[in-house]
Design a protein around this motif. Structure first.
Motif, mmCIF file in Angstrom:
data_model
loop_
_atom_site.group_PDB
_atom_site.id
_atom_site.type_symbol
_atom_site.label_atom_id
_atom_site.label_comp_id
_atom_site.label_asym_id
_atom_site.label_seq_id
_atom_site.Cartn_x
_atom_site.Cartn_y
_atom_site.Cartn_z
ATOM 1 N N SER A 121 4.421 0.825 1.790
ATOM 2 C CA SER A 121 4.428 -0.368 2.637
ATOM 3 C C SER A 121 4.657 -1.632 1.824
ATOM 4 C CB SER A 121 3.088 -0.469 3.358
ATOM 5 O OG SER A 121 3.109 -1.570 4.225
ATOM 6 N N VAL A 149 0.513 5.487 1.318
ATOM 7 C CA VAL A 149 -0.233 6.366 2.219
ATOM 8 C C VAL A 149 0.152 7.812 1.928
ATOM 9 C CG1 VAL A 149 -0.631 7.033 4.622
ATOM 10 C CG2 VAL A 149 -0.428 4.613 4.011
ATOM 11 N N HIS A 172 0.822 -1.213 0.000
ATOM 12 C CA HIS A 172 0.000 0.000 0.000
ATOM 13 C C HIS A 172 0.852 1.258 0.000
ATOM 14 C CE1 HIS A 172 0.082 -0.932 4.492
ATOM 15 N NE2 HIS A 172 0.384 0.349 4.563
ATOM 16 N N HIS A 182 -6.286 -2.648 2.959
ATOM 17 C CA HIS A 182 -6.097 -1.374 2.269
ATOM 18 C C HIS A 182 -4.883 -1.409 1.363
ATOM 19 C CE1 HIS A 182 -4.054 -0.878 6.226
ATOM 20 N NE2 HIS A 182 -3.157 -0.139 5.592
ATOM 21 N N TYR A 211 8.243 0.477 10.891
ATOM 22 C CA TYR A 211 8.463 1.583 9.953
ATOM 23 C C TYR A 211 9.887 2.144 10.063
ATOM 24 C CZ TYR A 211 3.319 1.891 9.655
ATOM 25 O OH TYR A 211 1.981 1.637 9.462
ATOM 26 N N HIS A 257 3.920 7.163 3.789
ATOM 27 C CA HIS A 257 4.819 6.001 3.658
ATOM 28 C C HIS A 257 4.373 5.069 2.538
ATOM 29 C CE1 HIS A 257 1.773 4.193 6.460
ATOM 30 N NE2 HIS A 257 2.044 3.081 5.825
ATOM 31 N N GLU A 291 7.546 0.823 5.169
ATOM 32 C CA GLU A 291 7.001 -0.079 6.188
ATOM 33 C C GLU A 291 7.198 -1.534 5.782
ATOM 34 O OE1 GLU A 291 2.705 0.081 6.413
ATOM 35 O OE2 GLU A 291 2.617 -1.138 8.231
HETATM 36 FE FE LIG Z 1 1.001 1.226 6.384
#
Ligand SMILES: [Fe+2]
Length: 314
Positions: free
Chosen positions: A224, A158, A156, A208, A263, A222, A273
């Motif tokens: 991931s 963000v 993902h 997500h 992280y 971030h 992450e």
């Molecule tokens: Fe995350």
């Protein structure tokens, strides 16, 4: 009705002044170099995607994120969207085709199809005994090799932005992302964070693939990457603790998505992450609205430090 429904997130695109330094960080983080040109670095994980992380050479920047289309027809459909490029044949390692879009903060969103795949890298995984299943590993001793995690795939991205609602709606309308959990502060109308997943119908996907939160400035919070299992999160943590890189938050287990997370910032402060063990949901799981107090908490592990919550890489 969404223009298309993307299948999954494809890769991160960043810019860094020193590709050697970037490659060293990503190697310590658990990726493997698949290609390097004079101007860019391409890193892969153990899953068969050609690359999951691109760094272009230049001043530090978050350039955008890319998504996998389900078909070439979907790329064609996307070219009709406002501000979309035509279909471009990619002049980069891994090839493929793409359509470029601009999301509401001006970042480029690439939607790609037909990228080369590569043979998976076999990561060593050991059976786990538990109280309920004490005999998964019989006569075999658990001795985990020290070293970096092994990233499997990108999972993902963000973003933070003052235009969080507009940004989320754009991703839902253009890419077909669906809400897993919206999070509000104070009144229910004040949505300050939104967890969105890909719509693959009955197929199960990560809770997500895109989280967007309200922030003073727009940028990346971030990227991931999924690793092999929970041990791999901890082994990667041990490895990175022995380096100069800055630890940002973890280890803990989120409530929303329920991943075990850790992280780390790269040498230019971009947060990466590691996670393992996400909730996997499908279209039947629907969408929820929760308060910040109920939603943005950890099931175990410390709460996020301010330096993580307010982090934005432009
Ligand atoms: Fe995350």
């Amino acid at each position: 009705m969404a223009v298309i429904k993307v299948w999954d997130i494809a890769y991160a695109r960043l810019r860094s002044p020193d590709l050697d330094v970037q490659e060293q960080f990503l190697t310590d983080f658990g990726m493997v170099r698949v290609a390097r040109t004079a101007n860019a670095l391409y890193m892969r994980g153990t899953d068969p995607f050609h690359h999951i992380h691109i760094t272009e050479k230049g001043d530090p920047a978050f350039l955008g994120m890319a998504w996998h289309a389900k078909s070439e027809d979907d790329l064609k459909a996307l070219t009709k969207a406002p501000g979309a490029s035509g279909i471009e044949h990619m002049d980069e390692p891994g090839g493929g085709m793409r359509v470029r879009l601009k999301e509401p903060n001006g970042y480029t969103v690439e939607v790609v199809y037909g990228l080369e795949s590569v043979l998976p890298i076999q990561a060593i995984r050991q059976a786990i005994n538990s109280g309920a299943e004490p005999f998964n590993r019989r006569g075999e001793l658990m001795r985990i090799k020290k070293g970096p995690s092994s990233c499997k795939r990108i999972a993902h991205g963000v973003m933070a932005t003052p235009k969080n609602i507009e940004t989320v709606m754009w991703h839902r309308e253009m890419l077909g992302l669906v809400c897993s959990d919206d999070v509000y502060a104070g009144s229910k109308e004040n949505v300050i964070g939104s967890f969105n997943r890909c719509d693959n119908g009955e197929d199960f996907v990560d809770h997500h693939a895109f989280f967007c939160m309200k922030g003073e400035k727009a940028g990346l919070n971030h990227f991931s990457f999924e690793v092999q299992d929970i041990d791999d999160v901890f082994m990667g943590h041990e490895h990175l603790r022995g380096t100069q890189y800055e630890h940002m938050w973890g280890i803990g287990r989120h409530l929303l998505g329920s991943q075990v997370y850790d992280y780390w910032a790269d040498p230019w402060g971009r947060v990466h992450e590691h996670w393992a063990d996400s909730d996997r949901v499908n279209i039947k799981n629907g969408s929820n609205l929760l308060s910040v107090q109920d939603g943005l908490i950890s099931q175990w592990g410390e709460g996020p430090p301010d330096k993580f919550i307010h982090h934005v890489s432009p």
